[in-house]
Design an enzyme around this catalytic site. Structure first.
Site, mmCIF file in Angstrom:
data_model
loop_
_atom_site.group_PDB
_atom_site.id
_atom_site.type_symbol
_atom_site.label_atom_id
_atom_site.label_comp_id
_atom_site.label_asym_id
_atom_site.label_seq_id
_atom_site.Cartn_x
_atom_site.Cartn_y
_atom_site.Cartn_z
ATOM 1 C CB SER A 181 -24.308 4.647 13.694
ATOM 2 O OG SER A 181 -24.065 5.119 15.004
ATOM 3 C CE1 TYR A 212 -19.742 6.781 11.215
ATOM 4 C CE2 TYR A 212 -21.316 6.897 13.034
ATOM 5 C CZ TYR A 212 -20.525 6.155 12.171
ATOM 6 O OH TYR A 212 -20.529 4.782 12.267
ATOM 7 C CE LYS A 216 -22.220 4.933 9.176
ATOM 8 N NZ LYS A 216 -21.961 3.768 8.285
ATOM 9 C CB THR A 245 -14.667 -0.150 16.844
ATOM 10 O OG1 THR A 245 -15.367 1.101 16.956
ATOM 11 C CG2 THR A 245 -15.671 -1.280 16.673
#
Length: 330
Positions: A181, A212, A216, A245
């Site tokens: 990401s 997160y 990543k 998304t």
């Protein structure tokens, strides 16, 4: 704050739909004009979002597409839609929860019993959770899904003698693609890999977005470590830019509101994943394996003066920690 500002302004130029269209002018479309009819592609989280679109594009190109999904109903719905849109029947569903070691082992056992081989393994599945959760096996779920699962699948599917390329010649290397990401550029890898501090210090407030980003970031190191330790396959990491998304909409509502009109389509977001999966351009292990990609180009893994680099000792600790879990459970 300075790092975040640099990231945001760079993103407005490069990670948006306009940024993609600008760079697309320099793409060589012949890179995707390859015969992949005999190749097998595994995509985790292939039932929605970028995973779904990646699976669809690979099916359109004629590949044998294998989607890993934990929910049978959602998986079957995705399979049927991909078959209908791609006009291909070489699309297959495999039930697997990539956050659960037992589920991963069961899938791999079934895969090998059927005599299947893997040409390209795409780690797309990921979670951004509002609260710290643990799996039924006791691992923190963000870590288990975003980091441990990809590590175990790669070790079990790609790191044995039966699935190793010769390391020479065109098409010799199998490939592993880690979908990271752009947000990881603002973060340093946590040395608390499973975020256990939130269980011992009740005053700490869980930040799912940060967890997160930190996992990543760790994926970038994992890509390098696999590349250094295994010559029989190429490993790449990439980020898709800012993509429209449901994960972005639900997990980052303020960011989504600010950038909605500029977010990339799923087709734009998955372009580099598909390119890394099929293009002969990135075959050279010494030049491309272990690298981080954006819009079909190698890009920097760090923002200048962001202080997000980890020491070699911490990177080795990540590798050792994951291998300890692997040896205990597999």
């Amino acid at each position: 704050m300075i790092t975040a500002s640099k990231w945001f302004w760079n993103g407005l130029w490069n990670y948006t739909n306009r940024g993609f269209e600008k760079k697309k002018q320099h793409f060589n479309e012949n890179d995707l004009n390859q015969d992949i009819s005999s190749k097998h592609f595994i995509i985790t989280g292939g039932n929605n979002g970028l995973g779904f679109q990646t699976s669809l594009e690979l099916a359109k190109l004629g590949g044998n597409v294998h989607i890993l999904c934990r929910n049978q109903e959602k998986g079957e719905q995705a399979i049927n839609e991909i078959k209908d849109k791609s006009k291909s029947d070489k699309v297959h569903l495999h039930l697997c929860d990539v956050s659960i070691i037992g589920s991963i082992k069961s899938f791999v056992d079934d895969w090998k019993k059927q005599g299947n081989s893997v040409d390209v393994l795409i780690h797309n599945a990921g979670v951004m959770l509002p609260n710290r959760e643990e799996t039924s096996e006791g691992h923190e779920k963000t870590f288990a899904t975003n980091l441990l699962g990809p590590f175990l699948l790669t070790k079990l599917l790609m790191c044995d003698d039966n699935n190793s390329g010769s390391g020479s010649g065109e098409g010799a290397h199998k490939r592993v693609i880690f979908v990271s990401s752009g947000g990881m550029l603002t973060s340093k890898m946590s040395k608390d890999f499973e975020f256990k501090k939130f269980t011992t210090n009740k005053n700490l407030k869980w930040d799912g977005m940060r967890a997160y980003a930190e996992t990543k970031r760790a994926i970038i190191y994992l890509t390098e470590l696999f590349s250094q330790n295994y010559q029989s396959f190429n490993s790449y990491s990439m980020h898709p830019g800012w993509v429209n998304t449901t994960g972005v909409m639900n997990g980052m509502p303020l960011f989504y509101k600010m950038t909605k009109s500029q977010l990339r389509t799923l087709e734009q977001g998955c372009d580099t994943i598909v390119w890394l999966a099929v293009s002969p351009t990135v075959e050279d292990h010494s030049k491309y394996s272990g690298q981080f990609f954006e819009d079909r180009q190698i890009v920097d893994k760090f923002i200048h003066n962001s202080h997000t680099e980890s020491s070699q000792e911490d990177i080795n600790s990540l590798w050792n920690y994951l291998n300890e879990i692997f040896l205990k459970s597999c």
